[in-house]
Motif scaffolding. Structure first.
Motif, PDB file in Angstrom:
ATOM      1  N   ALA A  34      24.045  -6.235 -18.921  1.00 57.46           N
ATOM      2  CA  ALA A  34      23.107  -7.371 -18.926  1.00 57.46           C
ATOM      3  C   ALA A  34      23.764  -8.613 -19.511  1.00 57.46           C
ATOM      4  CB  ALA A  34      21.863  -7.007 -19.729  1.00 57.46           C
ATOM      5  N   VAL A  35      23.367  -9.764 -18.979  1.00 55.82           N
ATOM      6  CA  VAL A  35      23.873 -11.046 -19.474  1.00 55.82           C
ATOM      7  C   VAL A  35      22.742 -11.963 -19.922  1.00 55.82           C
ATOM      8  CG1 VAL A  35      25.915 -10.909 -18.015  1.00 55.82           C
ATOM      9  CG2 VAL A  35      23.879 -12.109 -17.171  1.00 55.82           C
ATOM     10  N   ALA A  36      21.505 -11.484 -19.825  1.00 57.98           N
ATOM     11  CA  ALA A  36      20.348 -12.297 -20.190  1.00 57.98           C
ATOM     12  C   ALA A  36      19.271 -11.389 -20.764  1.00 57.98           C
ATOM     13  CB  ALA A  36      19.809 -13.055 -18.969  1.00 57.98           C
ATOM     14  N   THR A  37      18.272 -12.008 -21.361  1.00 62.61           N
ATOM     15  CA  THR A  37      17.126 -11.274 -21.879  1.00 62.61           C
ATOM     16  C   THR A  37      16.088 -11.119 -20.779  1.00 62.61           C
ATOM     17  OG1 THR A  37      17.513 -12.220 -24.076  1.00 62.61           O
ATOM     18  CG2 THR A  37      15.349 -11.254 -23.670  1.00 62.61           C
ATOM     19  N   ALA A  38      15.574  -9.906 -20.615  1.00 61.29           N
ATOM     20  CA  ALA A  38      14.576  -9.659 -19.575  1.00 61.29           C
ATOM     21  C   ALA A  38      13.362 -10.556 -19.774  1.00 61.29           C
ATOM     22  CB  ALA A  38      14.161  -8.195 -19.597  1.00 61.29           C
ATOM     23  N   GLY A  39      12.904 -11.146 -18.694  1.00 60.05           N
ATOM     24  CA  GLY A  39      11.768 -12.050 -18.749  1.00 60.05           C
ATOM     25  C   GLY A  39      11.737 -12.935 -17.519  1.00 60.05           C
ATOM     26  N   GLU A  40      10.861 -13.914 -17.538  1.00 58.13           N
ATOM     27  CA  GLU A  40      10.656 -14.765 -16.371  1.00 58.13           C
ATOM     28  C   GLU A  40      11.929 -15.487 -15.951  1.00 58.13           C
ATOM     29  OE1 GLU A  40       8.008 -18.683 -15.019  1.00 58.13           O
ATOM     30  OE2 GLU A  40       7.501 -17.588 -16.859  1.00 58.13           O
ATOM     31  N   MET A  41      12.672 -16.023 -16.924  1.00 60.50           N
ATOM     32  CA  MET A  41      13.855 -16.812 -16.579  1.00 60.50           C
ATOM     33  C   MET A  41      14.923 -15.941 -15.919  1.00 60.50           C
ATOM     34  SD  MET A  41      15.207 -19.742 -16.340  1.00 60.50           S
ATOM     35  CE  MET A  41      13.946 -20.659 -17.241  1.00 60.50           C
ATOM     36  N   ALA A  42      15.201 -14.775 -16.493  1.00 62.34           N
ATOM     37  CA  ALA A  42      16.208 -13.898 -15.896  1.00 62.34           C
ATOM     38  C   ALA A  42      15.791 -13.443 -14.508  1.00 62.34           C
ATOM     39  CB  ALA A  42      16.435 -12.686 -16.804  1.00 62.34           C
ATOM     40  N   THR A  43      14.491 -13.201 -14.330  1.00 60.49           N
ATOM     41  CA  THR A  43      13.998 -12.780 -13.015  1.00 60.49           C
ATOM     42  C   THR A  43      14.176 -13.887 -11.989  1.00 60.49           C
ATOM     43  OG1 THR A  43      12.380 -11.306 -14.051  1.00 60.49           O
ATOM     44  CG2 THR A  43      11.970 -11.952 -11.766  1.00 60.49           C
ATOM     45  N   ARG A  44      13.824 -15.095 -12.359  1.00 60.75           N
ATOM     46  CA  ARG A  44      13.976 -16.223 -11.439  1.00 60.75           C
ATOM     47  C   ARG A  44      15.419 -16.419 -11.018  1.00 60.75           C
ATOM     48  NH1 ARG A  44      10.365 -21.316 -13.703  1.00 60.75           N
ATOM     49  NH2 ARG A  44       8.288 -20.452 -13.273  1.00 60.75           N
ATOM     50  N   LEU A  45      16.342 -16.229 -11.972  1.00 64.04           N
ATOM     51  CA  LEU A  45      17.753 -16.479 -11.691  1.00 64.04           C
ATOM     52  C   LEU A  45      18.455 -15.280 -11.076  1.00 64.04           C
ATOM     53  CD1 LEU A  45      18.715 -18.389 -14.976  1.00 64.04           C
ATOM     54  CD2 LEU A  45      18.071 -19.365 -12.768  1.00 64.04           C
ATOM     55  N   GLY A  46      17.786 -14.130 -11.071  1.00 66.34           N
ATOM     56  CA  GLY A  46      18.394 -12.930 -10.509  1.00 66.34           C
ATOM     57  C   GLY A  46      19.542 -12.399 -11.326  1.00 66.34           C
ATOM     58  N   LEU A  47      19.479 -12.563 -12.650  1.00 64.69           N
ATOM     59  CA  LEU A  47      20.563 -12.118 -13.519  1.00 64.69           C
ATOM     60  C   LEU A  47      20.288 -10.723 -14.072  1.00 64.69           C
ATOM     61  CD1 LEU A  47      21.122 -15.403 -15.579  1.00 64.69           C
ATOM     62  CD2 LEU A  47      22.617 -14.480 -13.793  1.00 64.69           C
ATOM     63  N   PRO A  48      21.309  -9.916 -14.227  1.00 64.26           N
ATOM     64  CA  PRO A  48      21.116  -8.620 -14.890  1.00 64.26           C
ATOM     65  C   PRO A  48      20.653  -8.849 -16.331  1.00 64.26           C
ATOM     66  CG  PRO A  48      23.461  -9.081 -14.569  1.00 64.26           C
ATOM     67  CD  PRO A  48      22.713 -10.137 -13.820  1.00 64.26           C
ATOM     68  N   ALA A  49      19.558  -8.186 -16.705  1.00 60.95           N
ATOM     69  CA  ALA A  49      18.921  -8.487 -17.987  1.00 60.95           C
ATOM     70  C   ALA A  49      18.556  -7.201 -18.711  1.00 60.95           C
ATOM     71  CB  ALA A  49      17.671  -9.342 -17.771  1.00 60.95           C
ATOM     72  N   ALA A  50      18.444  -7.314 -20.026  1.00 60.66           N
ATOM     73  CA  ALA A  50      18.036  -6.193 -20.868  1.00 60.66           C
ATOM     74  C   ALA A  50      16.837  -6.620 -21.696  1.00 60.66           C
ATOM     75  CB  ALA A  50      19.175  -5.773 -21.790  1.00 60.66           C
ATOM     76  N   PRO A  51      15.946  -5.699 -22.021  1.00 56.55           N
ATOM     77  CA  PRO A  51      14.781  -6.058 -22.827  1.00 56.55           C
ATOM     78  C   PRO A  51      15.193  -6.478 -24.232  1.00 56.55           C
ATOM     79  CG  PRO A  51      14.919  -3.679 -22.563  1.00 56.55           C
ATOM     80  CD  PRO A  51      15.940  -4.274 -21.653  1.00 56.55           C
TER      81      PRO A  51
END
Length: 411
Positions: free
Chosen positions: A179-196
């Motif tokens: 993951a490179v971002a925190t799971a949430g609206e922003m990561a979802t919008r950007l399509g980035l691998p995210a972790a809670p």
């Protein structure tokens, strides 16, 4: 360094451990402070500097840098830096620690943090006692969390016997993955691998339990989420020997800053939600967070001019550490004395070094600071070896106008 005449800095405002700055002067002989206060005067033969109303503060003690970057440190008022073990040659042997401890002298003192495990692999303990004797001031897990609870238990038990603080990264590696971002609206919008965000709280919870079990002193280098901060707060109330740090990015920015895929905002841990950012500020105000550090990690174009998910994390933070912390003072979050404790006395105490305060007999590591001087952060003009700052083109206030290490002027 050759013997210098005694130094007197007059017409300043002394930043003491408590209260508002006090008008006065400070006098140093050799590498020590010999007098300070409102009735101190220069003596014949002294080098005399007129502070012209500037703050006279202790030199900053930066806990957890990833590179020795003297120009950036001196610009930012840093006279001592605790070096993370994640180096080209990992600091997992006494010889590497000894070399690092000498690398900045005389005008910057480097305090190496010994690698907790061999090659920072997270399993076999490194030669901790020998590295302590070689100059290591604490032990660190590096950029990663030790996922093996048995290894972490052994590490904390051994460090408790050696009297060494364990500096740990707090993210559950099994949840974080790539993951490179925190799971949430922003990561979802950007399509980035995210972790809670809970990956941090899970890591903090386990390590606190092990710290209580072993009696070890534990420092979380960065705590950036509300849930993890609540755990640290409760642990302190319970008497566990724990401290926590943070960098300015996590009290100044939320994950909305990654919206344009700018890789200068690719950090570890990643930027969090606005609610977590506000929780960090509240934790600074109530004393849950003990240290503000730069996390200085200069990264060149080969690491940052990549797609966001492929870029390396890290920011050049040494030059902006002081002004961004002073922003908390202007916002009424903390007072000026508290701000300097977070930057000087607290990290110095954690490392067990004679620094971080203005007192007779203390090391003459001093910074003259104009807290109101405005300037613009410019990644292309930074003193750092690379200008990967998430605060590029942002206006800030607060500038070091002179810096002294052991009574000798270095900037």
């Amino acid at each position: 360094m050759k013997q210098l005449a005694p130094l007197s800095i007059t017409n300043g405002r002394l930043v003491l451990a408590e209260g508002d700055p006090q008008p006065g002067a400070i006098r140093c002989a050799g590498d020590r402070i010999v007098a300070l206060g409102g009735d101190v005067a220069a003596q014949a033969g002294d080098r005399v500097i007129d502070a012209k109303g500037a703050l006279i503060a202790p030199g900053l003690v930066d806990l957890g840098v990833f590179a020795i970057d003297k120009p950036a440190f001196h610009f930012g008022g840093i006279t001592r830096a605790a070096l993370m073990p994640d180096q080209g040659v990992v600091l997992d042997k006494p010889s590497a620690v000894r070399f690092a401890a000498q690398s900045g002298k005389p005008d910057l003192w480097v305090h190496p943090l010994a690698a907790a495990t061999r090659d920072l692999a997270g399993s076999e303990l490194a030669e901790l006692a020998l590295m302590r004797d070689a100059g290591a001031r604490a032990v660190a897990t590096g950029r990663r969390w030790i996922s093996d609870s048995g290894a972490m238990h052994r590490l904390l038990s051994y460090c408790a016997m050696l009297g060494l603080v364990v500096v740990t990264h707090a993210e559950d590696a099994g949840l974080v993955g790539a993951a490179v971002a925190t799971a949430g609206e922003m990561a979802t919008r950007l399509g980035l691998p995210a972790a809670p965000a809970e990956a941090e709280a899970l890591a903090v919870a386990r390590d606190l339990q092990l710290a209580e079990l072993t009696g070890a002193r534990l420092h979380f280098r960065q705590v950036t989420t509300a849930r993890a901060l609540d755990l640290v707060r409760a642990a302190k109330a319970h008497g566990i020997a724990v401290t926590a740090g943070v960098t300015p990015a996590h009290f100044m920015l939320s994950d909305t800053a990654i919206g344009d895929f700018r890789t200068f905002t690719r950090l570890s841990p990643p930027l969090r939600s606005e609610a977590d950012r506000l929780a960090v500020r509240a934790a600074i105000a109530d004393g849950t967070i003990d240290v503000i550090a730069s996390g200085h990690d200069p990264r060149g174009p080969e690491d940052k001019r990549l797609p966001f998910a492929d870029a390396e994390p890290g920011m050049a933070g040494a030059e902006t550490l002081l002004p961004l912390t002073l922003a908390l003072v202007r916002d009424g979050v903390i007072g000026l004395a508290a701000a300097f404790r977070l930057l000087t006395a607290n990290p110095a105490a954690l490392l067990g070094v004679d620094a971080g305060s203005l007192a007779v007999g203390a090391q003459a590591d001093l910074a003259l600071v104009d807290p109101d001087r405005p300037w613009i952060v410019d990644s292309g003009k930074m003193a750092a070896s690379a200008g990967n700052t998430p605060f590029d083109k942002q206006g800030v206030q607060g500038r070091v106008t002179a810096l002294f290490k052991g009574g000798a002027q270095v900037a």
